[in-house]
Design an enzyme around this catalytic site. Sequence first.
Site, PDB file in Angstrom:
ATOM      1  N   GLU A  52       6.399   1.099   3.681  1.00  0.00           N
ATOM      2  CA  GLU A  52       6.125   0.026   2.723  1.00  0.00           C
ATOM      3  C   GLU A  52       7.315  -0.136   1.792  1.00  0.00           C
ATOM      4  OE1 GLU A  52       2.245   0.701   0.965  1.00  0.00           O
ATOM      5  OE2 GLU A  52       1.333   0.836   2.935  1.00  0.00           O
TER       6      GLU A  52
ATOM      7  N   HIS B 133       0.693  -7.669  -6.691  1.00  0.00           N
ATOM      8  CA  HIS B 133       0.981  -7.516  -5.259  1.00  0.00           C
ATOM      9  C   HIS B 133       1.503  -8.850  -4.757  1.00  0.00           C
ATOM     10  CE1 HIS B 133       0.680  -6.551  -1.058  1.00  0.00           C
ATOM     11  NE2 HIS B 133       0.316  -5.319  -1.353  1.00  0.00           N
TER      12      HIS B 133
ATOM     13  N   ARG C  73       8.003  -4.135  -5.015  1.00  0.00           N
ATOM     14  CA  ARG C  73       7.041  -5.197  -5.297  1.00  0.00           C
ATOM     15  C   ARG C  73       7.388  -6.101  -6.459  1.00  0.00           C
ATOM     16  NH1 ARG C  73       1.360  -2.213  -4.335  1.00  0.00           N
ATOM     17  NH2 ARG C  73       1.775  -1.951  -2.126  1.00  0.00           N
TER      18      ARG C  73
ATOM     19  N   HIS D  35      -2.713  -6.391  -9.152  1.00  0.00           N
ATOM     20  CA  HIS D  35      -3.077  -5.408  -8.127  1.00  0.00           C
ATOM     21  C   HIS D  35      -3.302  -4.010  -8.705  1.00  0.00           C
ATOM     22  CE1 HIS D  35      -3.227  -3.665  -4.160  1.00  0.00           C
ATOM     23  NE2 HIS D  35      -2.166  -2.895  -4.374  1.00  0.00           N
TER      24      HIS D  35
ATOM     25  N   ARG E  38       4.986   1.061  -9.740  1.00  0.00           N
ATOM     26  CA  ARG E  38       4.476   2.033  -8.771  1.00  0.00           C
ATOM     27  C   ARG E  38       5.038   1.801  -7.376  1.00  0.00           C
ATOM     28  NH1 ARG E  38      -0.259   2.058  -5.215  1.00  0.00           N
ATOM     29  NH2 ARG E  38      -0.168  -0.186  -5.566  1.00  0.00           N
TER      30      ARG E  38
HETATM   31  C1  SIN Z   1      -1.011  -2.471   0.401  1.00  0.00           C
HETATM   32  O1  SIN Z   1      -1.613  -2.129   1.397  1.00  0.00           O
HETATM   33  O2  SIN Z   1      -0.108  -3.295   0.393  1.00  0.00           O
HETATM   34  C2  SIN Z   1      -1.389  -1.849  -0.881  1.00  0.00           C
HETATM   35  C3  SIN Z   1      -0.962  -0.462  -0.924  1.00  0.00           C
HETATM   36  C4  SIN Z   1      -0.791  -0.050  -2.333  1.00  0.00           C
HETATM   37  O3  SIN Z   1      -0.932  -0.867  -3.222  1.00  0.00           O
HETATM   38  O4  SIN Z   1      -0.468   1.106  -2.550  1.00  0.00           O
END
Ligand code: SIN
Length: 531
Positions: A116, A239, A285, A346, A381
């Site tokens: 991610e 998000h 993010r 988020h 985060r």
């Molecule tokens: C996501 O699945 O994009 C969210 C994961 C997260 O916010 O840690």
Amino acid sequence: MKKYDFLVIGSGISGLSFAIRAAKYGTVAVVTKREAAMTNTSWAQGGIACVQSEEDSFDQHVADTLDAGAGLCPEPVVRKIVSDGPAAIQELVDWGVEFDLKKAADGDLEPALGREGGHTQRRVLHHKDTTGREIEDKLLEEARETEGIDLLEHHFAIDLITTTKLGLDSESRCVGIYALNEATGDVLTLRSDRVLLCTGGAGRVYLYTTNPMVASGDGVAMAWRAGCEVANMEFVQFHPTCLYHHELKSFLITEAMRGEGAELIDKDGRHFMKEYDPRGSLAPRDIVARAIDREIKKTGGPCVFLDITHKPAEFIKDRFPNIYETCLSVDIDITKQPIPVVPAAHYQCGGVKTDVNGMTSLEGLWAVGEVACTGLHGANRLASNSLLEGVVVSKLALANCLETFPASHSSEAIDLPEWESGDVSDVDELVVIYHNWDEIRRLMWDYVSIVRTSKRLQRAATRLQNLRNEVQEFYWNFKITSELLELRNLVDVASLVVESATGRKESRGLHYTLDYPEKDDAWQHDTVLKK
Ligand code: SIN
């Protein structure tokens, strides 16, 4: 008055993992305001970040977390949580949680790790695209089977009870809570010397959010009213990719999809992210959310798009079955067409200030998970670090509870007075409550979201002050209901976000203001508020 050795408020990963472990040492009540599975944890899609492969290391996970956190993460806290990760993951597996596996080169099975934004390695353990639901279901099963745990569903924690509120001590200490039984309307008095807040975040403070309805900031509001320090509330994570659809308003499109190669594009198919950051669609993010906000404002379009159509349809359906099915239910076939997305609130990176053991500034009270601010997330985060924090810090918190409050301490006879409702009547006009909810959420979205200015913050503060007075009047004059309690918490938390954002005269991580667009070393510290 009912007594427990441990009183846990909230039934996500932090609360349940704490309760299951704590039941070995005494009686536990888990107080949760809806059905137990209605939590932010259940809605987590991407997974849980943890060093699991030879190519990865604790040092790299720590470095990525510090980098995303923009100078506000205390390194020892990050290191402790990251390095305690593998043992905590093993506990989840022992409780029945299944993570996806794949065949390694030698034919053995190994964890299938996702990637991610902001992670330099694949390190996200997942269960398809419903990791949170898998964790929640298995922990609930375990908790229900564990002797000594009372699961009090549909019980809304109203306020913490402290010794100073009772007029007993000058040094305040938490000794229990009042909780509204939603079915009967009665208020229970629950007594404990070890109260744990695990109530999650406050996404519902904003008009658009990826969070479930329950995320109304109850824990932060209660702790703040009880005199706890609250830190870094200006750092609200948006998000980048929430589905843009009139029927499905809070549906997240996991960042893991970008980890598997999905690209952000505009309506003409332009890959715009590289114009903002060399890491493109997988930049952290805050950068991606701001870029989308800018594109939307520039083009006047309602959304941008996330495109994964270049991947084989079978892969997409197997890796993201929940997203595939859910989008298909509103006639979007993600194997054939780009997904319309917008940013949405988020995650709350700030919260009740704690150390790495979840210990708050109020004796007898611990806070774990999104409700807390250990510092792990700093000013931004790193994706999937939060489930890790919940399951690791809940373990440290239990050890700390047992160490600081041995059994002898809890034998102190403190009798708590029953709740007094006074001369109140039923709320006569629910419309006022719903109107105030909407007003708070809209003004927070319009004035206090991804891009801020001092003027907008000032406007928000003035309106919130009026709303707060109105809600307070309601609280004193009418019979309490969950709607009213949530509204009261929402207005307190919204005010804390605005006050914290107003105080920070720089841009850092998730706090971006046009009036102070640069990071300033003079502000490299937490924002701490206390009532
Ligand atoms: C996501 O699945 O994009 C969210 C994961 C997260 O916010 O840690």
